[in-house]
Design an enzyme around this catalytic site. Structure first.
Site, PDB file in Angstrom:
ATOM      1  N   ASN A 194       0.804  -1.229   0.000  1.00 28.04           N
ATOM      2  CA  ASN A 194       0.000   0.000   0.000  1.00 28.04           C
ATOM      3  C   ASN A 194       0.839   1.282   0.000  1.00 28.04           C
ATOM      4  OD1 ASN A 194       0.838  -0.597   2.588  1.00 28.04           O
ATOM      5  ND2 ASN A 194      -1.058   0.085   3.555  1.00 28.04           N
ATOM      6  N   GLU A 238       4.944  -4.528  11.827  1.00 28.84           N
ATOM      7  CA  GLU A 238       3.873  -3.551  11.578  1.00 28.84           C
ATOM      8  C   GLU A 238       2.772  -4.299  10.843  1.00 28.84           C
ATOM      9  OE1 GLU A 238       3.483  -0.656  12.651  1.00 28.84           O
ATOM     10  OE2 GLU A 238       5.471  -0.141  13.373  1.00 28.84           O
ATOM     11  N   CYS A 264      -3.397   0.406   6.940  1.00 30.52           N
ATOM     12  CA  CYS A 264      -3.441  -0.537   8.058  1.00 30.52           C
ATOM     13  C   CYS A 264      -4.131   0.046   9.290  1.00 30.52           C
ATOM     14  CB  CYS A 264      -2.022  -0.951   8.403  1.00 30.52           C
ATOM     15  SG  CYS A 264      -0.945   0.468   8.618  1.00 30.52           S
ATOM     16  N   GLU A 307       7.793   2.232  14.626  1.00 32.40           N
ATOM     17  CA  GLU A 307       8.541   2.893  13.567  1.00 32.40           C
ATOM     18  C   GLU A 307       8.483   4.398  13.824  1.00 32.40           C
ATOM     19  OE1 GLU A 307       6.951   0.909   9.809  1.00 32.40           O
ATOM     20  OE2 GLU A 307       9.030   0.211   9.908  1.00 32.40           O
TER      21      GLU A 307
HETATM   22  P1  NAD Z   1       1.287  -9.804   3.321  1.00 31.12           P
HETATM   23  O1  NAD Z   1       1.395 -10.234   4.724  1.00 31.12           O
HETATM   24  O2  NAD Z   1       0.589 -10.696   2.367  1.00 31.12           O
HETATM   25  O3  NAD Z   1       2.736  -9.563   2.702  1.00 31.12           O
HETATM   26  C1  NAD Z   1       3.646  -8.651   3.280  1.00 31.12           C
HETATM   27  C2  NAD Z   1       5.036  -8.957   2.780  1.00 31.12           C
HETATM   28  O4  NAD Z   1       5.495 -10.166   3.363  1.00 31.12           O
HETATM   29  C3  NAD Z   1       5.151  -9.145   1.267  1.00 31.12           C
HETATM   30  O5  NAD Z   1       6.332  -8.532   0.824  1.00 31.12           O
HETATM   31  C4  NAD Z   1       5.244 -10.659   1.130  1.00 31.12           C
HETATM   32  O6  NAD Z   1       5.928 -11.078  -0.029  1.00 31.12           O
HETATM   33  C5  NAD Z   1       6.030 -11.018   2.370  1.00 31.12           C
HETATM   34  N1  NAD Z   1       5.882 -12.406   2.837  1.00 31.12           N
HETATM   35  C6  NAD Z   1       4.813 -13.226   2.702  1.00 31.12           C
HETATM   36  N2  NAD Z   1       5.068 -14.414   3.305  1.00 31.12           N
HETATM   37  C7  NAD Z   1       6.305 -14.335   3.843  1.00 31.12           C
HETATM   38  C8  NAD Z   1       7.123 -15.234   4.594  1.00 31.12           C
HETATM   39  N3  NAD Z   1       6.695 -16.451   4.931  1.00 31.12           N
HETATM   40  N4  NAD Z   1       8.341 -14.823   4.992  1.00 31.12           N
HETATM   41  C9  NAD Z   1       8.780 -13.577   4.704  1.00 31.12           C
HETATM   42  N5  NAD Z   1       8.059 -12.689   3.974  1.00 31.12           N
HETATM   43  C10 NAD Z   1       6.830 -13.059   3.548  1.00 31.12           C
HETATM   44  O7  NAD Z   1       0.634  -8.369   3.378  1.00 31.12           O
HETATM   45  P2  NAD Z   1       0.147  -7.446   2.155  1.00 31.12           P
HETATM   46  O8  NAD Z   1      -1.079  -8.083   1.603  1.00 31.12           O
HETATM   47  O9  NAD Z   1       1.281  -7.149   1.267  1.00 31.12           O
HETATM   48  O10 NAD Z   1      -0.215  -6.088   2.909  1.00 31.12           O
HETATM   49  C11 NAD Z   1      -1.433  -5.886   3.548  1.00 31.12           C
HETATM   50  C12 NAD Z   1      -1.312  -6.084   5.036  1.00 31.12           C
HETATM   51  O11 NAD Z   1      -0.266  -5.272   5.548  1.00 31.12           O
HETATM   52  C13 NAD Z   1      -2.550  -5.690   5.792  1.00 31.12           C
HETATM   53  O12 NAD Z   1      -2.823  -6.620   6.810  1.00 31.12           O
HETATM   54  C14 NAD Z   1      -2.185  -4.362   6.397  1.00 31.12           C
HETATM   55  O13 NAD Z   1      -2.902  -4.018   7.537  1.00 31.12           O
HETATM   56  C15 NAD Z   1      -0.738  -4.548   6.670  1.00 31.12           C
HETATM   57  N6  NAD Z   1      -0.055  -3.253   6.772  1.00 31.12           N
HETATM   58  C16 NAD Z   1       0.397  -2.830   7.992  1.00 31.12           C
HETATM   59  C17 NAD Z   1       0.996  -1.593   8.125  1.00 31.12           C
HETATM   60  C18 NAD Z   1       1.493  -1.110   9.458  1.00 31.12           C
HETATM   61  O14 NAD Z   1       2.313  -0.208   9.490  1.00 31.12           O
HETATM   62  N7  NAD Z   1       1.050  -1.639  10.582  1.00 31.12           N
HETATM   63  C19 NAD Z   1       1.159  -0.788   7.004  1.00 31.12           C
HETATM   64  C20 NAD Z   1       0.692  -1.236   5.780  1.00 31.12           C
HETATM   65  C21 NAD Z   1       0.091  -2.485   5.672  1.00 31.12           C
END
Ligand code: NAD
Length: 486
Positions: free
Chosen positions: A155, A252, A286, A460
């Protein structure tokens, strides 16, 4: 395509672009049209090895530079990002589909803020002197952790690459960053700019790939710290893998945050908070306050006025400055959001407005407003990560606090009220890391940002981030003869 969206190569390692087409191809899709605008390749094990080895090689020399020198490079990178804000914003829009009206003010600019803030702080990172009895004393050294891995969500690809990179580099660490496979383009620009600003080769590297590449990075024994922005299920996996080697983590993760609106609140201001907390970035934030608790006396007025204001949303081409709602970032995310909206209707919530997919190319959906939502409904319990606002009715402060906290998440929470005593009492009661009074969803670099409960570990931004990218070494100094019992 007026902009060249195809990067020079998939990865940025040891100060240069690197290609390896043996990896799995990743097509980059412009969410506004569904067109493929670039292709990169997932990192092969050989690419991951090169990146970690480069980061490891570079780290000691980078840490040995003075904080002033490291900080100067980060601040120079911030200046370059600001100079190129428009082009970087266009790329961010291609990567994510977020409208240019947002990306020009919230992405490269936010990344530049982090580079500037932590660049300014780099020279101030010191240990302390602790006097003891008899002339002895302890001093502490604030030291870098080593090689840090950053893993991003889709995002905020530029912002995430900077929010992790800036404090890591300021503390003397080096980084290997893996962007989300959905948005692989922007982090490469961050790496390019950092090196143009003077970061030595290997200090900030970018590799592409899916979860498997992330997992390979996390488990490498040379990696000292992992910072993930992503979903709770991924966070649990990454945290567990990091724990096996006792690595430092920042998590995060997702949320289902409450936004409480009392009947004494300024109605239009509260509605602005609800709009910013649900529809910015087409709801893909998020910290969104997706459970909007509205006190009974003002609920109907709130719904009526919010529905009117939603008519002013301009849904359309994200490259047009007037557009305020762009497409979802991917077809997959669009399908997830549609599924939740259908579930909301099936479980008895009242769809007041929107929620329909917009026909044509691109992953567009109308922002949805649900009323009569109850705590047990799926749309009130699970993170949707889309433009779906649920209004829940409440009567008393005590009741709404219990309901607001009855969630496994704890990322953010907000309250709108004219009663300052109540406002502070309510935020003190929130089980959430990032709280708002009479506003919502602002995340300036000066303020700690992060979650409680399943929403995360660590913070962060702000001075707090320094503790998560450095550790303290204790040095006991004796001014006396060393004695032993025998
Ligand atoms: P996701 O968990 O599907 O993926 C996040 C990242 O992790 C990607 O780069 C993915 O390739 C990687 N990944 C996946 N499996 C992994 C593994 N086993 N080991 C290491 N890396 C792995 O999330 P998304 O769909 O990309 O993003 C949306 C989510 O992120 C939502 O839940 C949102 O709330 C959260 N988010 C949180 C924040 C925050 O600051 N708290 C900010 C933005 C998004």
């Amino acid at each position: 395509m007026p902009y060249d969206t195809q990067p020079v190569a998939s990865h940025f390692i040891d100060g240069q672009y690197v290609e390896d087409t043996a990896g799995e191809p990743i097509d980059v899709i412009y969410p506004a049209t569904g067109q493929v605008i670039a292709r990169v390749y997932a990192a092969t094990p050989a690419i991951v090895e090169r990146a970690i080895a480069a980061a490891k090689r570079a780290q000691a020399d980078w840490a040995a530079m003075t904080g002033t020198q490291r900080g100067r490079i980060l601040r120079r990178a911030a200046d370059i990002m600001r100079e190129r804000n428009y082009d970087l914003s266009v790329l961010e829009t291609y990567d994510t589909g977020k409208p240019l009206s947002e990306t020009t003010i919230a992405d490269a600019t936010s990344g530049a803020d982090a580079l500037e803030y932590f660049g300014g702080m780099a020279a101030t990172l010191t240990g302390e002197h602790i006097p003891l009895g008899g002339g002895d004393f302890v001093y502490t050294r604030r030291e870098a952790l080593g090689v840090c891995v950053g893993i991003g969500a889709w995002n905020y690809p530029t912002q995430i690459a900077c929010w992790k990179g800036a404090p890591a580099l300021a503390c003397g660490n080096t980084m290997v960053f893996k962007p989300s496979e959905t948005t692989p383009l922007c982090a490469l620009k961050v790496a390019e700019i950092l090196h143009e600003a003077g970061a030595p080769a290997g200090v900030y590297n970018v590799v592409q790939g899916m979860g498997a590449v992330g997992a390979q990075l996390v488990t490498d024994p040379r990696v000292a710290k992992v910072s993930l922005t992503g979903s709770v299920p991924t966070g649990k996996k990454v945290y567990a893998a990091a724990a096996a080697e006792m690595k430092h983590v920042t998590m995060e993760l997702g949320g289902k945050s409450p936004l409480i609106i009392f009947d004494d609140a300024d109605l239009d201001s509260a509605i602005s908070g609800a709009i910013n907390g649900n529809f910015y970035s087409t709801g893909q934030v998020c910290s969104n306050g997706t459970r909007v608790f509205v006190q009974r006396g003002i609920k109907e007025a709130f719904l009526k006025r919010l529905a009117e204001r939603m008519d002013n949303a301009v849904i359309g081409d994200p490259m047009v400055m007037e557009t305020t709602i762009g497409p979802m970032a991917s077809e997959r995310q669009l399908a997830i959001v549609e599924g939740y909206i259908a579930k909301g209707v099936a479980e008895g919530a009242r769809l007041v407005k929107g929620g329909k997919r917009i026909a044509g190319a691109g992953f567009y959906i109308e922002p949805a407003l649900f009323a009569d939502v109850t705590d047990d409904m799926t749309i009130a319990r699970e993170e949707i990560f889309g433009p779906v606002l649920s209004v829940l009715e409440f009567e008393t402060e005590e009741e709404v606090m219990a309901r607001a906290n009855a969630t496994e998440f704890g990322l953010a929470a907000g309250v709108f009220t004219a009663d300052i005593t109540r406002a502070h009492r309510v935020v003190a009661g929130f089980e959430a890391g990032t709280c708002y009074i009479n506003t919502y969803n602002l995340a300036p670099v000066e303020a700690p940002f992060g979650g409680s409960k399943l929403s995360g570990v660590g913070r962060e931004n702000s001075k707090a981030a320094i503790n998560h990218y450095s550790e303290v070494k204790t040095v006991y100094v004796s001014m006396n003869k060393c004695e032993a019992p025998f």
